[in-house]
Design a protein around this motif. Sequence first.
Motif, PDB file in Angstrom:
ATOM      1  N   LYS A  41     -46.638 -14.419 -88.199  1.00 47.23           N
ATOM      2  CA  LYS A  41     -45.685 -15.267 -88.553  1.00 47.23           C
ATOM      3  C   LYS A  41     -44.636 -15.743 -87.438  1.00 47.23           C
ATOM      4  N   SER A  42     -45.069 -15.022 -86.007  1.00 46.96           N
ATOM      5  CA  SER A  42     -43.492 -14.900 -85.379  1.00 46.96           C
ATOM      6  C   SER A  42     -44.051 -16.455 -84.088  1.00 46.96           C
ATOM      7  N   PHE A  43     -44.992 -16.254 -84.470  1.00 47.91           N
ATOM      8  CA  PHE A  43     -45.745 -17.419 -83.938  1.00 47.91           C
ATOM      9  C   PHE A  43     -45.930 -19.389 -85.097  1.00 47.91           C
ATOM     10  N   ILE A  44     -45.241 -18.686 -86.558  1.00 46.80           N
ATOM     11  CA  ILE A  44     -44.822 -19.757 -87.157  1.00 46.80           C
ATOM     12  C   ILE A  44     -43.431 -20.845 -87.417  1.00 46.80           C
ATOM     13  N   ARG A  45     -42.744 -19.247 -87.472  1.00 44.62           N
ATOM     14  CA  ARG A  45     -41.436 -19.302 -87.626  1.00 44.62           C
ATOM     15  C   ARG A  45     -40.658 -20.494 -87.276  1.00 44.62           C
ATOM     16  N   ASP A  46     -41.054 -20.588 -85.462  1.00 46.19           N
ATOM     17  CA  ASP A  46     -40.044 -21.564 -84.960  1.00 46.19           C
ATOM     18  C   ASP A  46     -40.459 -23.210 -84.849  1.00 46.19           C
ATOM     19  N   ILE A  47     -41.678 -22.666 -85.578  1.00 46.14           N
ATOM     20  CA  ILE A  47     -42.137 -24.237 -85.671  1.00 46.14           C
ATOM     21  C   ILE A  47     -41.582 -25.184 -86.431  1.00 46.14           C
ATOM     22  N   ASP A  53     -45.303 -22.594 -79.554  1.00 53.01           N
ATOM     23  CA  ASP A  53     -45.526 -21.893 -81.048  1.00 53.01           C
ATOM     24  C   ASP A  53     -46.681 -22.640 -81.847  1.00 53.01           C
ATOM     25  N   MET A  54     -45.880 -24.168 -81.601  1.00 53.75           N
ATOM     26  CA  MET A  54     -47.175 -25.042 -82.410  1.00 53.75           C
ATOM     27  C   MET A  54     -48.757 -25.416 -81.418  1.00 53.75           C
ATOM     28  N   ALA A  55     -48.388 -24.792 -80.640  1.00 53.65           N
ATOM     29  CA  ALA A  55     -49.892 -24.781 -79.160  1.00 53.65           C
ATOM     30  C   ALA A  55     -50.581 -23.529 -79.878  1.00 53.65           C
ATOM     31  N   ILE A  56     -50.163 -22.253 -79.638  1.00 56.19           N
ATOM     32  CA  ILE A  56     -50.650 -21.308 -80.146  1.00 56.19           C
ATOM     33  C   ILE A  56     -51.083 -21.481 -81.539  1.00 56.19           C
ATOM     34  N   ALA A  57     -50.302 -22.073 -82.190  1.00 56.31           N
ATOM     35  CA  ALA A  57     -51.213 -21.753 -83.589  1.00 56.31           C
ATOM     36  C   ALA A  57     -52.342 -23.180 -83.662  1.00 56.31           C
ATOM     37  N   ALA A  58     -52.191 -24.403 -82.987  1.00 56.33           N
ATOM     38  CA  ALA A  58     -53.258 -25.121 -83.220  1.00 56.33           C
ATOM     39  C   ALA A  58     -54.416 -24.742 -82.592  1.00 56.33           C
ATOM     40  N   THR A  71     -57.857 -19.312 -91.730  1.00 52.99           N
ATOM     41  CA  THR A  71     -57.106 -19.141 -91.240  1.00 52.99           C
ATOM     42  C   THR A  71     -55.733 -19.722 -91.513  1.00 52.99           C
ATOM     43  N   LEU A  72     -55.005 -18.347 -91.627  1.00 53.76           N
ATOM     44  CA  LEU A  72     -53.624 -18.438 -93.082  1.00 53.76           C
ATOM     45  C   LEU A  72     -53.017 -18.534 -92.215  1.00 53.76           C
ATOM     46  N   ALA A  73     -51.727 -18.791 -93.102  1.00 54.01           N
ATOM     47  CA  ALA A  73     -50.479 -18.942 -91.713  1.00 54.01           C
ATOM     48  C   ALA A  73     -49.631 -18.135 -92.389  1.00 54.01           C
ATOM     49  N   GLU A  74     -48.851 -17.194 -91.740  1.00 50.35           N
ATOM     50  CA  GLU A  74     -48.490 -16.360 -92.970  1.00 50.35           C
ATOM     51  C   GLU A  74     -46.269 -16.177 -92.016  1.00 50.35           C
ATOM     52  N   GLY A  75     -45.614 -16.769 -93.181  1.00 46.16           N
ATOM     53  CA  GLY A  75     -44.378 -16.793 -93.257  1.00 46.16           C
ATOM     54  C   GLY A  75     -44.292 -18.539 -93.178  1.00 46.16           C
ATOM     55  N   VAL A  76     -44.511 -19.240 -93.628  1.00 46.73           N
ATOM     56  CA  VAL A  76     -44.195 -20.979 -94.001  1.00 46.73           C
ATOM     57  C   VAL A  76     -43.134 -20.554 -94.687  1.00 46.73           C
ATOM     58  N   GLU A  77     -41.946 -21.496 -93.779  1.00 43.03           N
ATOM     59  CA  GLU A  77     -40.772 -21.600 -95.309  1.00 43.03           C
ATOM     60  C   GLU A  77     -40.089 -22.658 -94.529  1.00 43.03           C
ATOM     61  N   THR A  78     -40.794 -23.736 -94.423  1.00 45.38           N
ATOM     62  CA  THR A  78     -39.890 -24.955 -94.219  1.00 45.38           C
ATOM     63  C   THR A  78     -41.701 -26.391 -94.468  1.00 45.38           C
ATOM     64  N   ALA A  80     -41.708 -29.053 -92.773  1.00 46.89           N
ATOM     65  CA  ALA A  80     -42.261 -29.203 -91.153  1.00 46.89           C
ATOM     66  C   ALA A  80     -43.500 -28.106 -91.121  1.00 46.89           C
ATOM     67  N   GLN A  81     -42.766 -26.961 -91.400  1.00 46.98           N
ATOM     68  CA  GLN A  81     -44.213 -25.984 -90.807  1.00 46.98           C
ATOM     69  C   GLN A  81     -45.776 -26.458 -91.306  1.00 46.98           C
TER      70      GLN A  81
END
Length: 127
Positions: A41-47, A53-58, A71-78, A80-81
């Motif tokens: 989630k530390s890579f998802i939080r500020d997307i 973070d966008m580059a790392i997640a991609a 792949t499963l993204a943790e901590g998706v809150e918006t 936009a993410q």
Amino acid sequence: MTQLHALRQRGIEIAIDDFGTGYSSLSYLKSLPIDTLKIDKSFIRDIPDDRSDMAIAAAIVAMARQLRLKTLAEGVETVAQADFLKQVGCRLAQGYLFSRPIPSDEVASFIERKAEPETSSLLIDKG
């Protein structure tokens, strides 16, 4: 390692949690019998505000695709993410956008509610 292979032979999928942090290493991708990388989630939080973070997640999603891993993204809150993750090919997510943590005895009714057409639109991939 033998135990992990035995679990997979029984149809149990194996994920590396919090990928990209702590003790998760690229060498595990070659040596462990895994099915899924869970993007920390530390890579998802500020997307979408943090381009790094966008580059790392991609990059994690692209690497996993080449290795035939989910792949499963943790901590998706918006939304936009979720939209960004869908755009880069991440089809699984968890986080407050979908639900707050719920007690185990409420999981079945939660799943039934999410299966209804009007509530399933929050899922990244309905397929």
